[in-house]
Design an enzyme around this catalytic site. Sequence first.
Site, PDB file in Angstrom:
ATOM      1  N   SER A 167      -0.887  40.971   2.398  1.00 19.28           N
ATOM      2  CA  SER A 167       0.514  40.971   1.983  1.00 19.28           C
ATOM      3  C   SER A 167       1.210  42.182   2.603  1.00 19.28           C
ATOM      4  O   SER A 167       0.550  43.137   3.026  1.00 19.28           O
ATOM      5  CB  SER A 167       0.571  41.069   0.457  1.00 19.28           C
ATOM      6  OG  SER A 167       1.887  41.326   0.027  1.00 19.28           O
ATOM      7  N   TYR A 180      -1.663  45.171  -7.433  1.00 23.06           N
ATOM      8  CA  TYR A 180      -1.566  44.129  -6.398  1.00 23.06           C
ATOM      9  C   TYR A 180      -1.480  44.770  -5.011  1.00 23.06           C
ATOM     10  O   TYR A 180      -2.106  44.297  -4.055  1.00 23.06           O
ATOM     11  CB  TYR A 180      -0.346  43.262  -6.703  1.00 23.06           C
ATOM     12  CG  TYR A 180      -0.193  42.017  -5.857  1.00 23.06           C
ATOM     13  CD1 TYR A 180      -1.256  41.156  -5.619  1.00 23.06           C
ATOM     14  CD2 TYR A 180       1.046  41.684  -5.307  1.00 23.06           C
ATOM     15  CE1 TYR A 180      -1.094  40.003  -4.846  1.00 23.06           C
ATOM     16  CE2 TYR A 180       1.222  40.541  -4.539  1.00 23.06           C
ATOM     17  CZ  TYR A 180       0.145  39.707  -4.305  1.00 23.06           C
ATOM     18  OH  TYR A 180       0.313  38.576  -3.544  1.00 23.06           O
TER      19      TYR A 180
HETATM   20  P1  NAD Z   1       0.458  30.395  -6.090  1.00 23.15           P
HETATM   21  O1  NAD Z   1       0.379  31.033  -7.440  1.00 23.15           O
HETATM   22  O2  NAD Z   1       1.440  29.314  -5.839  1.00 23.15           O
HETATM   23  O3  NAD Z   1      -0.986  29.885  -5.675  1.00 23.15           O
HETATM   24  C1  NAD Z   1      -2.175  30.537  -6.016  1.00 23.15           C
HETATM   25  C2  NAD Z   1      -3.185  29.461  -6.394  1.00 23.15           C
HETATM   26  O4  NAD Z   1      -4.431  30.118  -6.662  1.00 23.15           O
HETATM   27  C3  NAD Z   1      -2.806  28.692  -7.672  1.00 23.15           C
HETATM   28  O5  NAD Z   1      -2.849  27.301  -7.440  1.00 23.15           O
HETATM   29  C4  NAD Z   1      -3.869  29.116  -8.686  1.00 23.15           C
HETATM   30  O6  NAD Z   1      -4.237  28.088  -9.599  1.00 23.15           O
HETATM   31  C5  NAD Z   1      -5.039  29.484  -7.776  1.00 23.15           C
HETATM   32  N1  NAD Z   1      -5.944  30.411  -8.430  1.00 23.15           N
HETATM   33  C6  NAD Z   1      -5.635  31.466  -9.223  1.00 23.15           C
HETATM   34  N2  NAD Z   1      -6.746  32.046  -9.677  1.00 23.15           N
HETATM   35  C7  NAD Z   1      -7.801  31.347  -9.165  1.00 23.15           C
HETATM   36  C8  NAD Z   1      -9.202  31.457  -9.288  1.00 23.15           C
HETATM   37  N3  NAD Z   1      -9.764  32.411 -10.044  1.00 23.15           N
HETATM   38  N4  NAD Z   1      -9.976  30.560  -8.627  1.00 23.15           N
HETATM   39  C9  NAD Z   1      -9.422  29.576  -7.875  1.00 23.15           C
HETATM   40  N5  NAD Z   1      -8.093  29.427  -7.731  1.00 23.15           N
HETATM   41  C10 NAD Z   1      -7.281  30.295  -8.372  1.00 23.15           C
HETATM   42  O7  NAD Z   1       0.683  31.615  -5.090  1.00 23.15           O
HETATM   43  P2  NAD Z   1       1.088  31.661  -3.570  1.00 23.15           P
HETATM   44  O8  NAD Z   1       2.351  32.440  -3.488  1.00 23.15           O
HETATM   45  O9  NAD Z   1       1.003  30.334  -2.910  1.00 23.15           O
HETATM   46  O10 NAD Z   1      -0.045  32.660  -3.033  1.00 23.15           O
HETATM   47  C11 NAD Z   1      -1.087  32.288  -2.146  1.00 23.15           C
HETATM   48  C12 NAD Z   1      -1.653  33.582  -1.554  1.00 23.15           C
HETATM   49  O11 NAD Z   1      -0.644  34.252  -0.802  1.00 23.15           O
HETATM   50  C13 NAD Z   1      -2.119  34.594  -2.606  1.00 23.15           C
HETATM   51  O12 NAD Z   1      -3.261  35.248  -2.136  1.00 23.15           O
HETATM   52  C14 NAD Z   1      -0.972  35.561  -2.680  1.00 23.15           C
HETATM   53  O13 NAD Z   1      -1.392  36.820  -3.156  1.00 23.15           O
HETATM   54  C15 NAD Z   1      -0.548  35.597  -1.230  1.00 23.15           C
HETATM   55  N6  NAD Z   1       0.809  36.082  -0.963  1.00 23.15           N
HETATM   56  C16 NAD Z   1       1.908  35.474  -1.494  1.00 23.15           C
HETATM   57  C17 NAD Z   1       3.176  35.973  -1.172  1.00 23.15           C
HETATM   58  C18 NAD Z   1       4.430  35.348  -1.738  1.00 23.15           C
HETATM   59  O14 NAD Z   1       5.517  35.885  -1.491  1.00 23.15           O
HETATM   60  N7  NAD Z   1       4.333  34.245  -2.472  1.00 23.15           N
HETATM   61  C19 NAD Z   1       3.309  37.068  -0.331  1.00 23.15           C
HETATM   62  C20 NAD Z   1       2.160  37.649   0.185  1.00 23.15           C
HETATM   63  C21 NAD Z   1       0.920  37.143  -0.118  1.00 23.15           C
END
Ligand code: NAD
Length: 284
Positions: A167, A180
């Site tokens: 991130s 985080y």
């Molecule tokens: P999201 O919450 O939509 O998706 C995360 C998914 O992970 C969910 O479906 C959840 O059920 C699943 N999950 C959570 N805990 C789990 C576990 N213990 N075992 C298996 N699955 C599990 O989030 P997103 O925004 O799509 O994020 C995806 C990735 O991108 C993450 O690693 C997040 O940190 C990273 N990220 C997101 C952003 C953003 O702006 N959204 C920015 C940088 C990085």
Amino acid sequence: MTQKDLPFQVDYTDKVVVITGAGGVLCSKMAEAFALCHAKVALLDLHLEAAEAKAQEIINEGGIAKGYAANVLQKDSLEAVHQQILKDFGKCDILINGAGGNSPKATTTDEFYADKLSEDTITFFDLKTEGFQFVFDLNILGTLLPSQVFAVDMIGREGCSILNISSMNAFTPLTKIPAYSAAKAGVSNFTQWLATHFAKINIRVNAIAPGFFSTKQNEKLLWNPDGTPTARTEKILNNTPMGRFGTADELLGSVLFLSSPEAAGFITGIILPIDGGFSAYSGV
Ligand code: NAD
């Protein structure tokens, strides 16, 4: 999404792609993209319904996919799913470690320390150990354990790789979210470590570092209950030279590129920002 919507064509025919967090906003798009490139896609999520619903959508569009319930924090759960995937699709070629996120228990109310004026205020001193533990575990162990379980399949084979999701906060921490930020810095560091460790056996390990995307996991920080942008959203957009949030589609080119042995065969250990210029801009 259709083949035409992909940024470019990559042929992943017969490749098995395992994606954790595949029921979520960003990784469900990645699953669709790999399926459109003819991969066999295993969608893993804590919430089976979300993974299965996306897998069904992919199948309805003519792709090959299956949803699996898996907890990235429990090695037993991952090993059981691994055995099932071996039967269903074969050995894993590409692992996307997508599960991750933050917790309100590890989030301060204010950007800068100030005296606690109300019970609702969470200062640095109120942050919960279990909040930090949850966030470190989800992002770091949640990247380590699937890598241990699925990279076994990659040993002695060509064209295999792991892609982690770091991130923006890994480069410079973001206010309010110390756990985080530290956890994603750990994911970036681990990406470089594992890339080095696996280099001689030709398993590439990279990460993408998305900037700001409005999804389930950060919606409370970005939007007020009435749908108007929070002050944090205004600040993010002012500090993103392109002046907008990214869309999940805008990660796909990088994901398909970094996972491709033909396109990115000599790239390992990088953390690629996808951030509309956020990391390039000092704010002045
Ligand atoms: P999201 O919450 O939509 O998706 C995360 C998914 O992970 C969910 O479906 C959840 O059920 C699943 N999950 C959570 N805990 C789990 C576990 N213990 N075992 C298996 N699955 C599990 O989030 P997103 O925004 O799509 O994020 C995806 C990735 O991108 C993450 O690693 C997040 O940190 C990273 N990220 C997101 C952003 C953003 O702006 N959204 C920015 C940088 C990085």
